[in-house]
Design a protein around this motif. Structure first.
Motif, PDB file in Angstrom:
ATOM      1  N   SER A   1      28.763  32.081  48.730  1.00  0.00           N
ATOM      2  CA  SER A   1      29.642  33.146  48.716  1.00  0.00           C
ATOM      3  C   SER A   1      29.470  33.904  49.983  1.00  0.00           C
ATOM      4  O   SER A   1      30.374  34.782  50.160  1.00  0.00           O
ATOM      5  N   LYS A   2      28.173  33.698  50.388  1.00  0.00           N
ATOM      6  CA  LYS A   2      27.732  34.744  51.712  1.00  0.00           C
ATOM      7  C   LYS A   2      28.345  36.056  51.576  1.00  0.00           C
ATOM      8  O   LYS A   2      28.939  36.353  52.666  1.00  0.00           O
ATOM      9  N   GLY A   3      27.974  36.564  50.410  1.00  0.00           N
ATOM     10  CA  GLY A   3      28.047  38.130  50.491  1.00  0.00           C
ATOM     11  C   GLY A   3      29.528  38.355  50.026  1.00  0.00           C
ATOM     12  O   GLY A   3      29.821  39.479  50.181  1.00  0.00           O
ATOM     13  N   MET A   4      30.364  37.601  49.683  1.00  0.00           N
ATOM     14  CA  MET A   4      31.704  37.909  49.177  1.00  0.00           C
ATOM     15  C   MET A   4      31.530  38.644  48.174  1.00  0.00           C
ATOM     16  O   MET A   4      30.522  38.685  47.114  1.00  0.00           O
ATOM     17  N   ASN A   5      32.444  39.746  47.872  1.00  0.00           N
ATOM     18  CA  ASN A   5      32.610  40.802  46.639  1.00  0.00           C
ATOM     19  C   ASN A   5      33.811  40.609  46.090  1.00  0.00           C
ATOM     20  O   ASN A   5      34.603  40.034  46.584  1.00  0.00           O
ATOM     21  N   LEU A   6      34.011  41.408  44.955  1.00  0.00           N
ATOM     22  CA  LEU A   6      35.185  41.500  44.229  1.00  0.00           C
ATOM     23  C   LEU A   6      36.332  41.980  44.856  1.00  0.00           C
ATOM     24  O   LEU A   6      37.274  41.155  44.716  1.00  0.00           O
ATOM     25  N   GLU A   7      36.152  42.820  45.823  1.00  0.00           N
ATOM     26  CA  GLU A   7      37.352  43.362  46.517  1.00  0.00           C
ATOM     27  C   GLU A   7      37.873  42.378  47.516  1.00  0.00           C
ATOM     28  O   GLU A   7      39.023  42.258  47.568  1.00  0.00           O
ATOM     29  N   GLU A   8      37.078  41.580  48.062  1.00  0.00           N
ATOM     30  CA  GLU A   8      37.506  40.312  49.010  1.00  0.00           C
ATOM     31  C   GLU A   8      38.288  39.298  48.333  1.00  0.00           C
ATOM     32  O   GLU A   8      39.030  38.609  48.544  1.00  0.00           O
ATOM     33  N   VAL A   9      37.736  39.021  46.822  1.00  0.00           N
ATOM     34  CA  VAL A   9      38.242  37.964  46.126  1.00  0.00           C
ATOM     35  C   VAL A   9      39.687  38.524  45.841  1.00  0.00           C
ATOM     36  O   VAL A   9      40.644  37.807  45.842  1.00  0.00           O
ATOM     37  N   ASN A  10      39.957  39.707  45.539  1.00  0.00           N
ATOM     38  CA  ASN A  10      41.108  40.275  44.824  1.00  0.00           C
ATOM     39  C   ASN A  10      41.954  40.491  46.190  1.00  0.00           C
ATOM     40  O   ASN A  10      43.336  40.102  45.935  1.00  0.00           O
ATOM     41  N   ARG A  11      41.645  40.762  47.458  1.00  0.00           N
ATOM     42  CA  ARG A  11      42.361  40.643  48.508  1.00  0.00           C
ATOM     43  C   ARG A  11      42.948  39.377  48.961  1.00  0.00           C
ATOM     44  O   ARG A  11      44.021  39.045  49.323  1.00  0.00           O
TER      45      ARG A  11
END
Length: 332
Positions: free
Chosen positions: A8-18
């Motif tokens: 995921s290379k640092g992906m976070n929940l905000e990025e997934v939601n976006r």
């Protein structure tokens, strides 16, 4: 140890939601459209449930799996709504069977409208979802969801048969959660492969990812039932024990408790949970049963992430890996 989101290379929940925000908004529109009925209770209850929130992990998995395979058209939107309808129907029926009063921090539909209405609206959601799949016209998807629905129902019955059994084996427990929870995650991920006509190996890998994610998610939920507050859970703490459900923390504690402690655990599961819950919690903690359950959940999440290794790199793959890691975070 659980890899921190795998690829995921640092992906976070905000990025997934976006990443899925526009698609999820479209899914919600489809849901509202398909809830239309001349019977007022149906759209009223449906809207109440949709507005109650929830993580929407199953439709998110379907959308991300479909986009990872290259499908950019509207089909995944409708099919994600189908999966959410199936899930919501199972929740309606579960809450009636369990006599639940609280879900996601609000009153359950059966508390507000009564058991009969909740069961019947659940039936409507099942029926509407199959109408939508007939309109889609892909027999492979129809077969996938039909099988999943059948397996989920069998898992529910098996859980009912296992109620108040203090000697439930880990194997029997996992059979139930694989049917009740993991099967719909598996179906959602498999549909992502089917809409892209991926080969059999890729379809199996995505289906296995979904199944393992579902198992990890349920294990975490079962651990949280003994380890956090009702406000955080969105339901009453200790519900599983009060409903006679021997989940993995309980099973592990039974295997590692003293004879005296086992007697207390048996009493709790037989219908006296509220009176002895504090002592049960102490036994669960002393035997390391919550930590054990979390370790197993993280192992399943790791395995789910590994299932994605054969797919090309991209933001959708990163997001799917993140969801597996996110599902077993203690603070989710």
């Amino acid at each position: 140890m659980l890899r921190q989101t795998g690829s995921s290379k640092g992906m976070n929940l905000e990025e997934v939601n976006r990443l899925v925000r526009a698609d999820m908004a479209a899914v919600n529109s489809v849901i509202q459209e398909q809830l239309r009925s001349g019977v007022p209770t149906i759209p009223a209850m449906g809207t109440y449930l949709i507005n109650a929130g929830g993580k929407r992990l199953r439709p998110m998995v379907l959308l991300l799996a479909a986009r990872m395979g290259g499908e950019r058209g509207p089909r995944p939107i409708s099919l994600a709504a189908v999966v959410e309808f199936i899930h919501t129907a199972t929740l309606l029926h579960d809450d009636v069977v369990d006599g639940s009063e609280l879900r996601r921090s609000i009153a359950t539909a059966n508390q507000r409208w009564g058991n009969a209405a909740a069961v019947l609206v659940g039936d409507f959601l099942y029926a509407r979802s199959f109408e939508m799949m007939v309109q889609d016209g892909d027999m492979r998807i129809l077969a996938t969801v039909a099988e999943a629905t059948s397996v989920i129902a069998q898992g529910e019955v098996a859980q009912l048969e296992n109620a108040n059994d203090p000697d439930l084996s880990p194997e029997a427990y996992f059979a139930v959660i694989e049917a009740k929870t993991a099967k719909l995650f598996e179906a959602a991920a498999r549909i992502g492969a089917l809409v892209n006509n991926l080969d059999a190996a890729a379809e199996r890998a995505l289906a296995q990812y979904g199944s393992l994610l579902g198992i990890a998610f349920q294990l975490m939920d079962d651990a949280l039932d003994y380890s956090t507050s009702a406000e955080k859970m969105g339901k009453n703490r200790g519900d599983d024990l009060a409903e006679g459900k021997a989940t993995l923390p309980y099973i592990h504690a039974m295997q590692h408790a003293t004879a005296a402690e086992q007697a207390i655990l048996r009493e709790a599961l037989s219908g006296n949970a509220p009176a002895v819950f504090g002592t049960v919690w102490e036994i669960i903690a002393r035997t390391g049963s919550i930590d054990y359950t979390l370790r197993v959940a993280k192992e399943k999440a790791d395995q789910a992430i590994a299932c994605l290794s054969g797919f090309p790199e991209g933001v959708e793959k990163e997001a799917l890996a993140f969801l597996a890691a996110f599902a077993v975070r203690r603070d989710f």
